[in-house]
Design a protein around this motif. Structure first.
Motif, PDB file in Angstrom:
ATOM      1  N   THR A  50      -4.853   7.473  -4.900  1.00  0.00           N
ATOM      2  CA  THR A  50      -5.501   8.305  -3.890  1.00  0.00           C
ATOM      3  C   THR A  50      -6.511   7.490  -3.110  1.00  0.00           C
ATOM      4  OG1 THR A  50      -5.267  10.213  -5.326  1.00  0.00           O
ATOM      5  CG2 THR A  50      -6.813  10.405  -3.493  1.00  0.00           C
ATOM      6  N   ARG A  97       0.834  -1.199   0.000  1.00  0.00           N
ATOM      7  CA  ARG A  97       0.000   0.000   0.000  1.00  0.00           C
ATOM      8  C   ARG A  97       0.877   1.261   0.000  1.00  0.00           C
ATOM      9  NH1 ARG A  97      -5.297   0.590   0.682  1.00  0.00           N
ATOM     10  NH2 ARG A  97      -5.520  -1.579   1.329  1.00  0.00           N
ATOM     11  N   ALA A  98       1.971   1.213   0.763  1.00  0.00           N
ATOM     12  CA  ALA A  98       2.893   2.348   0.791  1.00  0.00           C
ATOM     13  C   ALA A  98       3.542   2.554  -0.574  1.00  0.00           C
ATOM     14  CB  ALA A  98       3.971   2.119   1.852  1.00  0.00           C
ATOM     15  N   LYS A 151       0.571   7.706  -8.054  1.00  0.00           N
ATOM     16  CA  LYS A 151       0.076   7.551  -6.698  1.00  0.00           C
ATOM     17  C   LYS A 151      -1.407   7.213  -6.742  1.00  0.00           C
ATOM     18  CE  LYS A 151       3.360  10.657  -4.517  1.00  0.00           C
ATOM     19  NZ  LYS A 151       3.542  11.814  -3.626  1.00  0.00           N
ATOM     20  N   GLU A 164       0.142   3.386  -3.158  1.00  0.00           N
ATOM     21  CA  GLU A 164      -0.672   4.569  -2.904  1.00  0.00           C
ATOM     22  C   GLU A 164       0.170   5.817  -2.655  1.00  0.00           C
ATOM     23  OE1 GLU A 164      -3.714   4.159  -0.023  1.00  0.00           O
ATOM     24  OE2 GLU A 164      -4.499   2.286  -0.839  1.00  0.00           O
ATOM     25  N   TYR A 165       1.315   5.634  -1.964  1.00  0.00           N
ATOM     26  CA  TYR A 165       2.111   6.794  -1.592  1.00  0.00           C
ATOM     27  C   TYR A 165       3.397   6.929  -2.405  1.00  0.00           C
ATOM     28  CZ  TYR A 165      -1.051   6.350   2.371  1.00  0.00           C
ATOM     29  OH  TYR A 165      -2.169   6.224   3.139  1.00  0.00           O
ATOM     30  N   TYR A 199       7.181   2.327   6.863  1.00  0.00           N
ATOM     31  CA  TYR A 199       5.736   2.586   6.968  1.00  0.00           C
ATOM     32  C   TYR A 199       4.998   1.352   7.479  1.00  0.00           C
ATOM     33  CZ  TYR A 199       0.897   3.279   5.441  1.00  0.00           C
ATOM     34  OH  TYR A 199      -0.464   3.365   5.407  1.00  0.00           O
ATOM     35  N   LYS A 258      10.343   4.685  -7.492  1.00  0.00           N
ATOM     36  CA  LYS A 258       9.018   4.850  -6.929  1.00  0.00           C
ATOM     37  C   LYS A 258       7.964   4.411  -7.927  1.00  0.00           C
ATOM     38  CE  LYS A 258      10.257   8.764  -3.986  1.00  0.00           C
ATOM     39  NZ  LYS A 258       9.932  10.162  -3.647  1.00  0.00           N
ATOM     40  N   TYR A 286       6.165   5.258  -2.161  1.00  0.00           N
ATOM     41  CA  TYR A 286       7.382   5.131  -1.363  1.00  0.00           C
ATOM     42  C   TYR A 286       8.354   4.139  -2.005  1.00  0.00           C
ATOM     43  CZ  TYR A 286       5.001   7.496   2.530  1.00  0.00           C
ATOM     44  OH  TYR A 286       4.342   8.403   3.319  1.00  0.00           O
TER      45      TYR A 286
END
Length: 792
Positions: free
Chosen positions: A786, A700-701, A784, A704-705, A715, A780, A707
């Protein structure tokens, strides 16, 4: 990749809609849950089956062979009462009177068909051409010292008695009660017998305090199984208290503790209904299901609650938004972990031990209900209960320290991923090698620890009188009346002599001994005639005369079949472990094949032999189940993680803890029993929990983010680390309670599961993040994702 995005988006949308629906209809959801629980609970019944036969499936070949032998002769369910006079001399007038009284009273035992003791042993003597068969010591109160001395001399020279009914020094003796249970309802028949026996023993010891009595036999064994079931059911209360305390200490929330308690109680009550509807009779292995469900069901609730509290504390969300976000983040991981746990327990059906089938099916149903209640009742109840701001602030006081601890651990791994990986694989490889050094041992006496009266009494009997393990052979002659053939009797006598030369053997009960004894008596008790009769006609006449002289209940039906074509050889042996017991029985079978005609070939059977082979049979059958479990769980993880490479990678932290656990067990005990064979499939489903939640937060990190792998690992530690520790603590508490069981199948299984769960957490906190960093691309994510939030 687009397909994966669609799955991810649809999963998130479903979880959000689910959360909205539950919160909007919270009262209806709660009332429906209560109604369902009550409806299921009303169907709940708990019936117990303590018969040792339940451990064997109907198709079990050893059981079939044993039942076939018992159909030919009288059944050997028994109660063995061992009497130890404090003066260490059985042969006194007072002691013989007491034994005679107990023997007479033992005939009143429900379903009794035979009672054997030194006082009623059928001693043969001849006068001219007449054969007399009498009780060795009748009307003991009138015996003189010389007569008692004569009785002692006869008893201590009688092969049929020594090391079976009396020990060699004459200081311990036994009264053996054979019972023929109807077999209609063992839950009533066995307690009826034991209730009478216990009352009889109490009255005997009150009347004759000079004796200590120890009890063993197949009926007490069944009783011990039954009582172990009841005792292990009692562990549920202890575990319930631990769950309440642990949940409160880790969440610092009365509402969370109450909601968790309600989920596990609803799950257990519903499962009781399932047991009643399916008509399952509980046994020692399956009776632990409340403790298991109580332990495992907590994990789902903890993950949802911990995320909810974290979102309120860290992100400042209100209660409803925090609940929905928690469901979005946890619905799929909780579903996956519940599914893998169900798969793990259902694989028990591949085994060859019916009680574990029941345990697997019961817990699988219970975990299904736990998932349902944790995703409906739990959020509905949390939405209803008042949640004061002050309580949230208390929850968050330790947040900084917790966050620092998990962040520090993540940075330790991030800084040395390659070194941690090499060290981890080295330790896992070493312990995997050690795990191969474990051996099977399924002595049913050792199913109970020494705190159980049956175990302590049986150990005493083994040390002071006779063995409690035996092997039986039904040796055929090939024709009706053939047991009177001198050739048959001679070969049987040779087999008896060979058995006595084996170091494991304590006593042999064979028809050849009866034939020799009768022949001697018919020749004026001349020791020169203590041998097999020379002609078939002579042997047949002697046997007929002997049988006509025997009183009711003490005939030879327990040794010879109806048409006198086969005889039963019962070999009492020392307490052997499973491999040695199997090897001994095979040696006997091989001797018969090599030294006797085809008609005399026989296979060894006995309850102990059945249990000895059970572990090997269970391991062989569970191997397929474990492969199926591994494949199914791997497939589930690949689909859930939506990443083939990480799905394959997840096998390492899921399989390694089991190998580590058995490696450590090899250092501790190096013997495993039937209950431990199921551990691979069972724990595989349980420990997936940690892997799924950690990897889902890592992904998820990343997704979604955006990372990188190092930041994504950090995270994951920060968001799910505390929840994993919390669920692990609860799991450890539950299996620690279960490990205190006096029943070894349960306690050993729980003990090694404790080791595996600890190993799983360590591997998921060290090796798994290190591997994720090594195999993940540094760049990365391109886009992303949301989060779909705030949707009321």
């Amino acid at each position: 990749m687009n397909a994966f995005k669609k799955i991810r988006n649809s999963a998130n949308m479903f979880a959000i809609k689910w959360g909205r629906f539950v919160i909007k209809h919270k009262w209806y959801v709660l009332i429906t849950s209560i109604a369902l629980t009550i409806a299921m609970g009303l169907q709940g019944t708990m019936k117990f089956d303590g018969d040792y036969h339940v451990f064997f499936s109907e198709s079990n070949p050893e059981l079939e062979a044993f039942d076939a032998l018992q159909d030919k002769y009288t059944k050997d369910d028994n109660v063995l009462l061992v009497l130890s006079p404090k003066n260490k001399n059985v042969f006194t007038r007072e002691n013989l009177m007491a034994i005679e009284a107990l023997t007479n009273n033992a005939w009143n035992t429900p379903y009794s068909s035979r009672v054997d003791a030194i006082t009623n042993f059928q001693h043969t003597r001849a006068e001219s051409d007449d054969l007399y068969v009498d009780d060795l010591s009748y009307d003991s109160q009138s015996k003189s010292k010389l007569e008692i001395q004569a009785i002692r001399d006869i008893a201590l020279k009688e092969p049929m008695l020594v090391n079976r009914i009396i020990n060699e020094s004459g200081s311990v003796t036994a009264v053996n009660i054979t019972v023929r249970l109807p077999g209609k309802d063992s839950a009533k028949e066995v307690p009826e017998v034991m209730s009478f026996v216990r009352k009889m023993v109490d009255e005997f010891q009150e009347a004759y305090p000079q004796f200590d009595i120890h009890t063993s036999g197949m009926v007490p064994l069944n009783t011990a199984f039954f009582e172990a079931s009841l005792k292990d059911m009692g562990l549920t209360g202890i575990m319930l208290l631990i769950v309440i305390i642990t949940t409160f200490l880790l969440t610092r929330s009365l509402q969370s503790t109450f909601a968790t308690l309600l989920v596990v109680l609803f799950s257990i009550i519903s499962t009781l209904g399932f047991v009643g509807i399916m008509g399952i009779k509980l046994t020692p292995p399956s009776s632990v299901f409340p403790t298991m469900i109580l332990t495992l069901a907590v994990a789902d609730s903890i993950h949802i609650l911990m995320t909810m509290l974290q979102k309120i504390k860290k992100d400042g969300l209100d209660k409803y938004d925090a609940l929905i976000e928690s469901l979005r983040l946890n619905f799929m991981p909780v579903f996956i972990t519940s599914l893998t746990t169900v798969i793990g327990f259902l694989t028990m059906n591949f085994g060859d031990v019916p009680p574990f089938w029941d345990l697997g099916n019961i817990v699988a149903f219970g975990m299904t209900m736990a998932f349902l209640f944790s995703t409906t009742t739990l959020p509905a109840l949390m939405a209803i209960l008042p949640f004061k701001k002050r309580m949230v602030e208390v929850t968050g006081k330790n947040g900084g320290r917790d966050l620092d601890w998990y962040t520090g651990l993540s940075r330790l791994v991030i800084g040395r991923p390659i070194m941690i990986t090499f060290i981890s694989f080295g330790l896992i490889g070493s312990l995997t090698y050690l795990s191969t050094k474990n051996s099977f041992n399924d002595e049913f006496i050792n199913y109970f620890d020494k705190s159980v009266e049956f175990r302590s009494d049986t150990d005493y009997i083994s040390e002071n009188l006779t063995g409690v393990y035996n092997v039986e052979y039904s040796v055929g002659s090939g024709e009706s009346g053939g047991i009177n053939s001198p050739e048959y009797l001679q070969k049987l006598n040779e087999f008896e002599n060979w058995l006595y030369r084996q170091p494991e053997v304590i006593h042999v009960n064979a028809f050849s001994e009866v034939a020799r004894r009768i022949n001697r008596s018919m020749h004026g008790d001349d020791e020169d005639y203590y041998k097999i009769p020379e002609s078939r006609e002579e042997a047949a006449q002697y046997l007929l005369l002997y049988e006509l002289s025997l009183p009711f209940g003490l005939d030879l039906n327990n040794q010879i079949n109806v048409d006198k074509s086969e005889s039963r050889v019962t070999v009492t042996v020392k307490n052997l472990d499973s491999p040695d017991m199997i090897a001994f029985a095979k040696r006997g079978e091989d001797w018969l094949k090599q030294n006797t005609p085809n008609a005399m070939h026989a296979i060894g059977v006995s309850p102990m032999l059945m249990f000895s082979k059970l572990g090997f049979r269970q391991a062989e059958s569970m191997f397929k189940g474990n492969i199926v479990a591994l494949l199914l769980i791997s497939l589930v993880l690949m689909l859930a993680l939506r990443n083939f490479k990480l799905g394959v990678l997840s096998l390492i932290p899921n399989v390694a803890p089991v190998l580590v656990g058995f490696g450590i067990w090899a250092l501790y005990k190096s013997q495993i029993n039937t209950g431990m064979v199921i551990v691979f499939g069972m724990t595989l489903g349980i420990i997936v929990d940690d892997t799924v939640h950690f990897m889902s937060k890592f992904l998820r990190a990343r997704r979604e983010y955006g990372y990188g792998p190092q930041r994504a690992v950090e995270y994951a530690f920060q968001t799910v680390g505390k929840a994993l520790v919390t669920t692990t603590v609860v799991l450890l508490s539950g299996f620690a309670v279960l490990s205190t069981s006096s029943f070894a199948l349960n306690s050993y299984m729980a003990s090694i599961t404790l080791v595996i769960i600890i190993a799983a957490l360590i591997i998921d906190f060290l090796l798994l993040p290190a591997l994720l960093i090594i195999v993940s691309p540094v760049k990365k994510a391109k886009k992303k994702y949301t989060a779909l939030l705030y949707y009321r």
